[in-house]
Design an enzyme around this catalytic site. Structure first.
Site, PDB file in Angstrom:
ATOM      1  N   ARG A  89      35.981  37.316  56.732  1.00  0.00           N
ATOM      2  CA  ARG A  89      35.838  36.193  57.403  1.00  0.00           C
ATOM      3  C   ARG A  89      35.689  36.281  58.906  1.00  0.00           C
ATOM      4  O   ARG A  89      35.155  35.348  59.206  1.00  0.00           O
ATOM      5  CB  ARG A  89      37.406  35.718  57.239  1.00  0.00           C
ATOM      6  CG  ARG A  89      37.644  35.214  55.794  1.00  0.00           C
ATOM      7  CD  ARG A  89      39.186  34.765  55.757  1.00  0.00           C
ATOM      8  NE  ARG A  89      39.202  34.001  54.431  1.00  0.00           N
ATOM      9  CZ  ARG A  89      40.386  34.039  53.697  1.00  0.00           C
ATOM     10  NH1 ARG A  89      41.494  34.234  54.498  1.00  0.00           N
ATOM     11  NH2 ARG A  89      40.212  33.248  52.593  1.00  0.00           N
ATOM     12  N   LYS A 136      44.011  27.141  33.986  1.00  0.00           N
ATOM     13  CA  LYS A 136      44.443  25.904  33.461  1.00  0.00           C
ATOM     14  C   LYS A 136      43.596  24.709  33.826  1.00  0.00           C
ATOM     15  O   LYS A 136      42.973  24.348  34.613  1.00  0.00           O
ATOM     16  CB  LYS A 136      45.718  25.578  34.208  1.00  0.00           C
ATOM     17  CG  LYS A 136      46.871  26.553  33.894  1.00  0.00           C
ATOM     18  CD  LYS A 136      47.997  26.147  34.722  1.00  0.00           C
ATOM     19  CE  LYS A 136      49.236  27.056  34.732  1.00  0.00           C
ATOM     20  NZ  LYS A 136      50.092  26.554  35.780  1.00  0.00           N
ATOM     21  N   GLY A 181      40.791  26.701  47.795  1.00  0.00           N
ATOM     22  CA  GLY A 181      41.257  25.549  47.894  1.00  0.00           C
ATOM     23  C   GLY A 181      40.330  24.270  48.451  1.00  0.00           C
ATOM     24  O   GLY A 181      40.142  23.398  47.808  1.00  0.00           O
ATOM     25  N   GLY A 208      38.776  30.344  44.941  1.00  0.00           N
ATOM     26  CA  GLY A 208      39.186  31.895  45.572  1.00  0.00           C
ATOM     27  C   GLY A 208      38.844  32.971  44.407  1.00  0.00           C
ATOM     28  O   GLY A 208      38.295  34.014  44.740  1.00  0.00           O
TER      29      GLY A 208
HETATM   30  P1  ADP Z   1      39.569  29.767  41.008  1.00  0.00           P
HETATM   31  O1  ADP Z   1      40.659  30.374  42.136  1.00  0.00           O
HETATM   32  O2  ADP Z   1      38.213  30.597  40.870  1.00  0.00           O
HETATM   33  O3  ADP Z   1      39.673  28.398  41.265  1.00  0.00           O
HETATM   34  P2  ADP Z   1      41.536  29.970  38.887  1.00  0.00           P
HETATM   35  O4  ADP Z   1      42.500  30.383  39.992  1.00  0.00           O
HETATM   36  O5  ADP Z   1      41.563  28.552  38.077  1.00  0.00           O
HETATM   37  O6  ADP Z   1      40.095  30.201  39.680  1.00  0.00           O
HETATM   38  O7  ADP Z   1      41.615  30.959  37.897  1.00  0.00           O
HETATM   39  C1  ADP Z   1      41.686  32.340  37.769  1.00  0.00           C
HETATM   40  C2  ADP Z   1      42.548  33.038  36.868  1.00  0.00           C
HETATM   41  O8  ADP Z   1      42.686  32.509  35.479  1.00  0.00           O
HETATM   42  C3  ADP Z   1      42.467  34.441  36.859  1.00  0.00           C
HETATM   43  O9  ADP Z   1      43.627  35.160  37.392  1.00  0.00           O
HETATM   44  C4  ADP Z   1      42.212  34.998  35.294  1.00  0.00           C
HETATM   45  O10 ADP Z   1      42.983  35.907  34.839  1.00  0.00           O
HETATM   46  C5  ADP Z   1      42.882  33.613  34.613  1.00  0.00           C
HETATM   47  N1  ADP Z   1      42.140  33.557  33.342  1.00  0.00           N
HETATM   48  C6  ADP Z   1      40.943  33.310  32.932  1.00  0.00           C
HETATM   49  N2  ADP Z   1      40.693  33.382  31.601  1.00  0.00           N
HETATM   50  C7  ADP Z   1      42.141  33.282  31.326  1.00  0.00           C
HETATM   51  C8  ADP Z   1      42.606  33.437  29.766  1.00  0.00           C
HETATM   52  N3  ADP Z   1      41.704  33.424  28.823  1.00  0.00           N
HETATM   53  N4  ADP Z   1      44.053  33.497  29.632  1.00  0.00           N
HETATM   54  C9  ADP Z   1      44.639  33.615  30.690  1.00  0.00           C
HETATM   55  N5  ADP Z   1      44.349  33.666  31.821  1.00  0.00           N
HETATM   56  C10 ADP Z   1      42.975  33.592  32.153  1.00  0.00           C
HETATM   57 MG    MG Z   2      42.525  30.658  41.859  1.00  0.00          MG
END
Ligand code: ADP
Ligand code: MG
Length: 426
Positions: free
Chosen positions: A38, A234, A406, A383
């Site tokens: 950063r 999710k 975010g 993130g």
């Molecule tokens: P980002 O921060 O890139 O937006 P998210 O926070 O939505 O991504 O998702 C990241 C998390 O999702 C990771 O910690 C990963 O372990 C989890 N994840 C991915 N696939 C699965 C799965 N099949 N079951 C449970 N957790 C999962």
């Molecule tokens: Mg995340």
């Protein structure tokens, strides 16, 4: 959201005091910065302003200091209320303990560590002892052209996150021009990220300019086929993003934990996979919307499943989009990887958010690696996705990794970002 905002190059900064909001919220462990990305990211704007002969005043937040209303260390209202609810004989000790905690935060979350790092990078910077107090005021007033001052952690003031007009005004009074270059906090309307723009001509720095150009450009005028890859844990975290992208993309690729909510919505079994029962109707609506718009909606055709949610859990691959009882899907399978890679390679613009599986664990990282490896990813937001791509070693294959988790999500949702909206239009 399309932004056409003035940048540092569109405003006269020579000889002017310029307040620059940076994202210096760096990870620190045992008094050492563990990742200076950063700070490196902020250098282009800082160096430009120095070269232009501006008097540069940098500010940022770091961490979440608490108990601290201002640099003189008073208890904030919430803390005071908590203490007032305690039995009378405990109040004095509680107040002392809270102040002590706050004091520790002031040392622990001081930007001194950032000032030292900037100095190592060749920036001759002075650190103010406060944010808008007498020391900051005196040091800002004494700045010569091309000199750099760093204010203390803006979140030492509770007023910062409240976007308090008095605090915004006090910050603004230090300078003549405001530059926002902190994309990571651009989705927050705080004093130093937005409020201050009410009192000063406001423009963006190079980091925000690039985020607007790349992400905004992809959303408004994508090269087709336009593909979005969405994963992560999710569906509920990504509803806004899916809704916005469904309107724009040719293909939507789904992976990660969110796939299982769609599986269930389609009547498949999902075993013990992460699945949001209360989002099944929503998942069906999204599927119907994709169909109505003619969007190609891809879900995994095979899966890597495990007995439990553990790094060393027993796992196997199944050639199915249904998960047996007692097993959970933790990654997309090989066939799916092939299908997704092929789709990505043939596309014009790709936006990716959310890992394809539990990529923190080697046994369940193949899907995320395969997508990253396809070499055609243009933009990555989120993130955890950005972190995954970096840890797995594919960062240089991406054309753009957003500097805000975010903030990039809200951008992809089509929401207005207060830290950008407040800047002058071109
Ligand atoms: P980002 O921060 O890139 O937006 P998210 O926070 O939505 O991504 O998702 C990241 C998390 O999702 C990771 O910690 C990963 O372990 C989890 N994840 C991915 N696939 C699965 C799965 N099949 N079951 C449970 N957790 C999962
Ligand atoms: Mg995340």
């Amino acid at each position: 959201m399309t932004y056409n905002k003035k940048s540092v190059e569109d405003i006269d900064v020579a000889g002017k005091r310029v307040l620059v909001r940076c994202d210096f919220n760096v990870p620190v462990k045992d008094g050492v910065i563990t990742d200076d990305k950063r700070i490196v990211g902020a250098m282009q704007t800082i160096n430009y302003l120095i070269a232009q002969g501006a008097k540069v005043i940098l500010c940022s937040h770091m961490g979440r200091p608490h108990n601290v209303l201002d640099a003189e260390l008073k208890l904030d209202k919430k803390e005071k209320k908590k203490i007032a609810e305690l039995p009378a004989e405990e109040q004095e000790a509680a107040a002392a303990a809270a102040l002590e905690k706050g004091k520790k935060d002031i040392t622990k979350l001081s930007l001194k560590i950032v000032a030292d790092d900037l100095a190592k990078k060749g920036i001759n910077v002075t650190l103010a002892k406060d944010v808008v107090g007498p020391d900051a005021q005196a040091k800002a007033a004494a700045l010569q052209n091309g000199e750099v001052l760093l204010l203390e952690n803006v979140r030492f003031h509770a007023a910062e996150e409240k976007n308090d007009p008095e605090f915004s005004k006090a910050l603004a009074s230090l300078a003549e021009v405001y530059v926002n270059d902190a994309f990571g906090t651009a989705h927050r309307a705080h004093s130093s990220t937005a409020g201050v723009a009410d009192y000063l001509p406001a423009v963006c720095g190079y980091l925000i300019q690039k985020e607007i150009a790349v992400m905004g450009g992809a959303l408004e005028d994508p090269k087709r086929p336009f593909v979005a890859i969405l994963g992560g844990a999710k569906v509920s975290d990504k509803i806004g993003v899916i809704n916005n992208l469904i309107e724009k993309v040719d293909t939507l690729i789904i992976g990660g934990g969110m796939a299982y909510t769609f599986f269930r919505a389609l009547g498949n079994t999902t075993g013990t996979s992460i699945c949001e029962e209360d989002k099944l109707d929503l998942a069906r609506e999204l599927l119907a919307k994709a169909r109505a718009k003619g969007v190609n909606f891809l879900l995994p055709v095979d899966n890597v499943i495990a007995r439990e949610y553990k790094e060393d859990a027993t796992f196997m691959r199944i050639y199915s989009d249904s998960i047996p009882d007692g097993w959970m899907g933790l990654d997309i399978g090989e066939k799916t990887q092939e299908l997704y890679s092929k789709t990505i390679v043939g596309s014009g613009t790709v936006i990716w958010n959310g890992p394809m599986g539990v990529s923190e664990w080697e046994n369940f990282a193949s899907g995320t690696k395969a997508v990253a490896e396809s070499g055609a990813i243009s933009i990555i937001g989120g993130g955890d996705s950005a972190a995954a791509v970096e840890t797995l070693g594919y960062a240089d294959k991406m054309t753009h990794i957003s500097t805000g988790g975010g903030a990039s999500l809200e951008f992809l949702e089509g929401l207005e970002l207060p830290g950008i909206a407040c800047l002058l239009d071109k």
